[in-house]
Design a protein around this motif. Structure first.
Motif, PDB file in Angstrom:
ATOM      1  N   ILE A  84      -1.108  11.448 -11.812  1.00  0.00           N
ATOM      2  CA  ILE A  84      -0.070  11.527 -10.782  1.00  0.00           C
ATOM      3  C   ILE A  84      -0.629  11.020  -9.451  1.00  0.00           C
ATOM      4  N   LEU A  85      -1.832  11.439  -9.114  1.00  0.00           N
ATOM      5  CA  LEU A  85      -2.407  11.070  -7.823  1.00  0.00           C
ATOM      6  C   LEU A  85      -2.762   9.596  -7.749  1.00  0.00           C
ATOM      7  N   PHE A  86      -3.060   8.979  -8.894  1.00  0.00           N
ATOM      8  CA  PHE A  86      -3.371   7.556  -8.886  1.00  0.00           C
ATOM      9  C   PHE A  86      -2.179   6.725  -8.410  1.00  0.00           C
ATOM     10  N   THR A  87      -0.961   7.238  -8.567  1.00  0.00           N
ATOM     11  CA  THR A  87       0.214   6.494  -8.089  1.00  0.00           C
ATOM     12  C   THR A  87       0.226   6.386  -6.565  1.00  0.00           C
ATOM     13  N   LEU A  88      -0.528   7.265  -5.893  1.00  0.00           N
ATOM     14  CA  LEU A  88      -0.541   7.279  -4.433  1.00  0.00           C
ATOM     15  C   LEU A  88      -1.628   6.407  -3.821  1.00  0.00           C
ATOM     16  N   GLN A  89      -2.647   6.060  -4.618  1.00  0.00           N
ATOM     17  CA  GLN A  89      -3.838   5.447  -4.026  1.00  0.00           C
ATOM     18  C   GLN A  89      -3.548   4.151  -3.287  1.00  0.00           C
ATOM     19  N   ALA A  90      -2.766   3.252  -3.890  1.00  0.00           N
ATOM     20  CA  ALA A  90      -2.493   1.975  -3.239  1.00  0.00           C
ATOM     21  C   ALA A  90      -1.713   2.177  -1.944  1.00  0.00           C
ATOM     22  N   VAL A  91      -0.822   3.168  -1.952  1.00  0.00           N
ATOM     23  CA  VAL A  91      -0.008   3.433  -0.759  1.00  0.00           C
ATOM     24  C   VAL A  91      -0.882   3.935   0.383  1.00  0.00           C
ATOM     25  N   MET A  92      -1.990   4.587   0.058  1.00  0.00           N
ATOM     26  CA  MET A  92      -2.848   5.152   1.087  1.00  0.00           C
ATOM     27  C   MET A  92      -3.892   4.167   1.596  1.00  0.00           C
ATOM     28  N   GLU A  93      -3.818   2.915   1.137  1.00  0.00           N
ATOM     29  CA  GLU A  93      -4.646   1.856   1.716  1.00  0.00           C
ATOM     30  C   GLU A  93      -4.055   1.444   3.060  1.00  0.00           C
ATOM     31  N   SER A  94      -4.770   0.605   3.780  1.00  0.00           N
ATOM     32  CA  SER A  94      -4.347   0.237   5.129  1.00  0.00           C
ATOM     33  C   SER A  94      -3.003  -0.496   5.144  1.00  0.00           C
ATOM     34  N   GLY A  95      -2.685  -1.263   4.088  1.00  0.00           N
ATOM     35  CA  GLY A  95      -1.423  -1.992   4.073  1.00  0.00           C
ATOM     36  C   GLY A  95      -0.213  -1.140   3.775  1.00  0.00           C
ATOM     37  N   MET A  96      -0.426   0.011   3.120  1.00  0.00           N
ATOM     38  CA  MET A  96       0.625   0.969   2.776  1.00  0.00           C
ATOM     39  C   MET A  96       1.814   0.291   2.099  1.00  0.00           C
ATOM     40  N   THR A  97       1.567  -0.345   0.961  1.00  0.00           N
ATOM     41  CA  THR A  97       2.630  -0.961   0.179  1.00  0.00           C
ATOM     42  C   THR A  97       2.646  -0.358  -1.214  1.00  0.00           C
ATOM     43  N   LEU A  98       3.798  -0.411  -1.850  1.00  0.00           N
ATOM     44  CA  LEU A  98       3.991   0.133  -3.185  1.00  0.00           C
ATOM     45  C   LEU A  98       4.629  -0.933  -4.059  1.00  0.00           C
ATOM     46  N   ASN A  99       4.027  -1.183  -5.206  1.00  0.00           N
ATOM     47  CA  ASN A  99       4.569  -2.126  -6.179  1.00  0.00           C
ATOM     48  C   ASN A  99       5.262  -1.332  -7.273  1.00  0.00           C
ATOM     49  N   LEU A 100       6.582  -1.442  -7.351  1.00  0.00           N
ATOM     50  CA  LEU A 100       7.351  -0.733  -8.377  1.00  0.00           C
ATOM     51  C   LEU A 100       7.498  -1.649  -9.593  1.00  0.00           C
ATOM     52  N   SER A 101       6.511  -1.609 -10.464  1.00  0.00           N
ATOM     53  CA  SER A 101       6.551  -2.478 -11.647  1.00  0.00           C
ATOM     54  C   SER A 101       7.739  -2.141 -12.541  1.00  0.00           C
TER      55      SER A 101
END
Length: 204
Positions: A84-101
């Motif tokens: 569950i937490l891995f879904t948040l990791q990319a969002v918590m990078e500096s760019g704060m983007t989410l890829n909804l595959s």
């Protein structure tokens, strides 16, 4: 925000949001939370006019908060499973983007006001005291993405008594006696003389 049970971690985040006039999404990370609760999923509905089935994408709490610039408060972070937490990791990078595959690779960029605030009883290292059964050790790469850690504890006795008095209407002197007993229980717990503690929430 890390601290013992019932010390006001979630209340602090909600009060701060209220002061800032900031919309909030709140999610408790219990064992039944799925990745789809965070990200969203395709749903099937029936068009009442034509009777045809319609497939649409229903956004989860994370993309909704990102688009609206809301704060996302995650309660009991250390009870969440790793996937569950891995879904948040990319969002918590500096760019704060989410890829909804699952929605044809849609890219969502976070609004400037979007923030993630997490509360936990442990700092991602699990618990060996027996007080917080069900807490997990958290991935260090995930924990590293939090820019600020705030350690909370119970309020000073006079402040805690005032909180109890204002919330319940009880006599202030009675509230002071109750807080005194609660602090004795807390101290006894640190000496392993009792096996539970006495938080502000339990006092209320």
């Amino acid at each position: 925000m890390v601290g013992p049970t019932g010390c006001g971690k979630s209340s602090l985040a909600l009060q701060l949001a209220s002061i800032c006039n900031q919309p909030v999404y709140r999610m408790n990370l219990h064992g039944d939370v799925r990745a789809a609760d965070f990200l969203g999923d395709k749903t099937v509905s029936v068009d009442p006019a034509s009777g045809q089935s319609i497939i649409s994408y229903k956004y989860g709490v994370l993309p909704n908060a990102m688009k609206e610039g809301a704060w996302l408060i995650l309660d009991e972070l250390d009870a969440a499973s790793a996937h569950i937490l891995f879904t948040l990791q990319a969002v918590m990078e500096s760019g704060m983007t989410l890829n909804l595959s699952s929605n044809y690779g849609e890219i969502i960029k976070a609004h400037d006001n979007f923030q993630i605030i997490a509360t936990a009883n442990t700092l991602g290292q699990g618990d060996d005291t027996g007080l917080y059964a069900g807490t997990n050790q958290l991935n260090e790469a995930f924990m590293d993405r939090f820019g600020v850690v705030i350690r909370r504890s119970y309020a000073q006795p006079d402040v805690e008594a005032k909180i109890l008095h204002e919330k319940t209407g009880l006599n202030l002197q009675d509230c002071k006696e109750m807080v005194k007993i609660a602090n004795e229980v807390r101290q006894a717990q640190t000496r392993s003389e009792v096996y539970s503690t006495f938080g502000t929430r339990r006092l209320l």
